[in-house]
Every structure is written in C-alpha cells, then in structure tokens.
Design a protein around this motif. Structure first.
Motif, mmCIF file in Angstrom:
data_model
loop_
_atom_site.group_PDB
_atom_site.id
_atom_site.type_symbol
_atom_site.label_atom_id
_atom_site.label_comp_id
_atom_site.label_asym_id
_atom_site.label_seq_id
_atom_site.Cartn_x
_atom_site.Cartn_y
_atom_site.Cartn_z
ATOM 1 N N THR A 39 -21.369 -16.705 -52.969
ATOM 2 C CA THR A 39 -21.118 -16.789 -51.533
ATOM 3 C C THR A 39 -21.669 -18.093 -50.984
ATOM 4 O O THR A 39 -22.574 -18.687 -51.568
ATOM 5 C CB THR A 39 -21.743 -15.599 -50.768
ATOM 6 O OG1 THR A 39 -21.353 -15.674 -49.391
ATOM 7 C CG2 THR A 39 -23.253 -15.582 -50.881
ATOM 8 N N THR A 40 -21.133 -18.470 -49.829
ATOM 9 C CA THR A 40 -21.676 -19.623 -49.108
ATOM 10 C C THR A 40 -22.552 -19.187 -47.946
ATOM 11 O O THR A 40 -23.102 -20.030 -47.242
ATOM 12 C CB THR A 40 -20.538 -20.528 -48.583
ATOM 13 O OG1 THR A 40 -19.683 -19.756 -47.728
ATOM 14 C CG2 THR A 40 -19.744 -21.128 -49.725
ATOM 15 N N ARG A 41 -22.713 -17.875 -47.739
ATOM 16 C CA ARG A 41 -23.559 -17.431 -46.637
ATOM 17 C C ARG A 41 -25.024 -17.626 -47.005
ATOM 18 O O ARG A 41 -25.383 -17.625 -48.180
ATOM 19 C CB ARG A 41 -23.262 -15.989 -46.245
ATOM 20 C CG ARG A 41 -23.902 -14.934 -47.107
ATOM 21 C CD ARG A 41 -24.054 -13.635 -46.324
ATOM 22 N NE ARG A 41 -24.394 -12.505 -47.149
ATOM 23 C CZ ARG A 41 -25.605 -12.265 -47.650
ATOM 24 N NH1 ARG A 41 -26.591 -13.105 -47.460
ATOM 25 N NH2 ARG A 41 -25.829 -11.186 -48.370
ATOM 26 N N PRO A 45 -33.398 -12.149 -46.081
ATOM 27 C CA PRO A 45 -34.735 -11.810 -46.573
ATOM 28 C C PRO A 45 -34.660 -10.721 -47.647
ATOM 29 O O PRO A 45 -33.936 -9.737 -47.504
ATOM 30 C CB PRO A 45 -35.456 -11.295 -45.328
ATOM 31 C CG PRO A 45 -34.738 -11.942 -44.179
ATOM 32 C CD PRO A 45 -33.303 -12.055 -44.625
ATOM 33 N N GLY A 46 -35.392 -10.935 -48.733
ATOM 34 C CA GLY A 46 -35.432 -9.964 -49.823
ATOM 35 C C GLY A 46 -34.370 -10.169 -50.889
ATOM 36 O O GLY A 46 -34.439 -9.558 -51.948
ATOM 37 N N GLU A 47 -33.363 -10.993 -50.620
ATOM 38 C CA GLU A 47 -32.319 -11.250 -51.616
ATOM 39 C C GLU A 47 -32.803 -12.294 -52.610
ATOM 40 O O GLU A 47 -33.687 -13.101 -52.308
ATOM 41 C CB GLU A 47 -31.026 -11.717 -50.935
ATOM 42 C CG GLU A 47 -30.362 -10.626 -50.132
ATOM 43 C CD GLU A 47 -29.058 -11.062 -49.487
ATOM 44 O OE1 GLU A 47 -28.241 -10.177 -49.197
ATOM 45 O OE2 GLU A 47 -28.861 -12.274 -49.256
ATOM 46 N N LEU A 56 -24.045 -20.667 -53.001
ATOM 47 C CA LEU A 56 -23.490 -21.995 -53.258
ATOM 48 C C LEU A 56 -23.215 -22.729 -51.957
ATOM 49 O O LEU A 56 -22.871 -22.106 -50.939
ATOM 50 C CB LEU A 56 -22.167 -21.876 -54.029
ATOM 51 C CG LEU A 56 -22.194 -21.123 -55.354
ATOM 52 C CD1 LEU A 56 -20.774 -20.982 -55.908
ATOM 53 C CD2 LEU A 56 -23.106 -21.822 -56.349
ATOM 54 N N ALA A 57 -23.316 -24.049 -52.023
ATOM 55 C CA ALA A 57 -22.873 -24.876 -50.901
ATOM 56 C C ALA A 57 -21.351 -24.792 -50.833
ATOM 57 O O ALA A 57 -20.670 -24.557 -51.845
ATOM 58 C CB ALA A 57 -23.325 -26.322 -51.117
ATOM 59 N N ARG A 58 -20.812 -24.954 -49.663
ATOM 60 C CA ARG A 58 -19.353 -24.859 -49.460
ATOM 61 C C ARG A 58 -18.591 -25.799 -50.387
ATOM 62 O O ARG A 58 -17.609 -25.398 -51.006
ATOM 63 C CB ARG A 58 -19.010 -25.151 -47.999
ATOM 64 C CG ARG A 58 -17.521 -25.093 -47.696
ATOM 65 C CD ARG A 58 -17.254 -25.252 -46.210
ATOM 66 N NE ARG A 58 -17.472 -24.013 -45.492
ATOM 67 C CZ ARG A 58 -16.582 -23.010 -45.421
ATOM 68 N NH1 ARG A 58 -15.431 -23.114 -46.024
ATOM 69 N NH2 ARG A 58 -16.853 -21.928 -44.734
ATOM 70 N N TYR A 81 -16.712 -15.793 -50.089
ATOM 71 C CA TYR A 81 -17.229 -14.807 -51.044
ATOM 72 C C TYR A 81 -16.252 -14.804 -52.207
ATOM 73 O O TYR A 81 -15.045 -14.824 -51.988
ATOM 74 C CB TYR A 81 -17.269 -13.406 -50.430
ATOM 75 C CG TYR A 81 -18.290 -13.237 -49.330
ATOM 76 C CD1 TYR A 81 -19.533 -12.681 -49.606
ATOM 77 C CD2 TYR A 81 -18.008 -13.638 -48.028
ATOM 78 C CE1 TYR A 81 -20.466 -12.522 -48.600
ATOM 79 C CE2 TYR A 81 -18.935 -13.493 -47.023
ATOM 80 C CZ TYR A 81 -20.171 -12.930 -47.303
ATOM 81 O OH TYR A 81 -21.100 -12.786 -46.312
ATOM 82 N N GLY A 82 -16.756 -14.775 -53.426
ATOM 83 C CA GLY A 82 -15.843 -14.791 -54.555
ATOM 84 C C GLY A 82 -16.492 -14.303 -55.832
ATOM 85 O O GLY A 82 -17.709 -14.147 -55.915
#
Length: 188
Positions: A39-41, A45-47, A56-58, A81-82
């Motif tokens: 994801t690029t998001r 917290p906690g992830e 990942l960067a866009r 997302y992928g």
C-alpha cells in the motif's frame, strides 16, 4: 488451475471486521497463510512493515505495477493497495492455503486471473454497527469516516458477485464459518 483452489479472497467494507476475522482464522488454523499486500497509505500505530503491509512510496508502487510485479491493485481513499504476484504464486505452488484480504475491485481482478479461487465477502451485522466500528477506531477525521461509509454502501452491492457471503456478528463464529467454506471449496 488445480492449485487455484488454495487461493482464498476475503473482502468487505472498511469496518466489517474482515482483518480481525482473518487474523483469528489464522490463530485457530495456523496452516493458513496470508498474503501481505502493498500500500501507499501511511503506516498506522501498531502496524509493522512486511507483516501488516509493505508500505511503498507512490512512485515505487507504480514502478512495480509497470513491471508486472503487482497482481492486482486499486486506489482507495487516494492510496494504492495491491497484491505482490510473488506472494501468491509461491504459496499456491506449494499447496498452501493463502488468503488475500483485498477490496472488491481487486477481488474481481483476482477471480479473472485465478478463476478457481474462492471469494468470501464479509458483511457487518448492520450499517449502524459498521459506523460504530469505524468511529471506534479513532484513527480518522469525520470527513474520512463519511467517505468510508459511502464507499461501504457501494461495496456491499458487490457481495452478490462472491462465491460466499458471511456476516461478522461474532469474530470466532465468523472465522470458523470461513474455515468451513475454505474446506468445502478445496474438496470440490
């Protein structure tokens, strides 16, 4: 095609509890593996990197799309997302049950590429419960919550396109229901 029965796609609107249910499913049945999405998001917290997502960067995400390294992808709330292709192919080749937790457009793409995959849609018990879950997270502003609620209504219309639909009223029961569906589809 025969190995595709080891691929399970789980979708549902934000707040349906699909991630919590799949986490519990894997605790109850450790032989099941999850494919970690990219994801690029921003990380919440906690992830953790490589556990919850590959962050990942866009421009890197778009490079991987162009290189064919992303099996399916979609934009949701302005983020990509992928599914990294290698994450899936490695597991199904080894006859490991692998779960993808992805949104509805991505699920349709997976079903086109892997027609033998099992798709499961997780619904919340009610719209009111969905809204309560989203607000209970405390991670997003009101505008983002409203956007997710509108998107949830659109996504729930896609449930008819899935092989199976479950209601997440209680996490353990929903996890076991999904496990029984996986077993049923793998015996076919």
């Amino acid at each position: 095609m025969n190995n595709e029965k080891y691929l399970v796609v789980v979708s549902g609107p934000s707040g349906s509890g699909k991630d919590t249910v799949v986490k519990r499913l894997m605790e109850l049945h450790p032989e099941i593996e999850i494919s970690v999405s990219a994801t690029t998001r921003p990380m919440r917290p906690g992830e953790r990197e490589g556990v919850d997502y590959y962050y990942l960067a866009r421009d890197e995400f778009e490079r991987r799309i162009a290189a064919g390294e992303i099996l399916e992808y979609a934009q949701y709330c302005e983020n990509y997302y992928g599914t990294p292709r290698a994450e899936v192919d490695r597991r199904i080749a080894a006859h490991k049950t692998v779960i993808l937790v992805i949104e509805v457009v991505g699920a349709a793409n997976i079903k086109r590429n892997y027609p033998g995959a099992t798709t499961v849609f997780v619904r919340p018990p009610s719209y009111e419960e969905l809204e309560q879950r989203l607000r209970g997270r405390g991670t997003e502003c009101e505008e983002a919550i409203q956007k997710r609620l509108r998107r949830a209504l659109e996504e729930m219309e896609y449930a008819v396109d899935y092989d199976e639909v479950v209601v997440n009223a209680q996490v353990d029961e929903c996890a076991e229901e999904i496990y029984a569906l996986i077993q049923k589809h793998q015996r076919q």
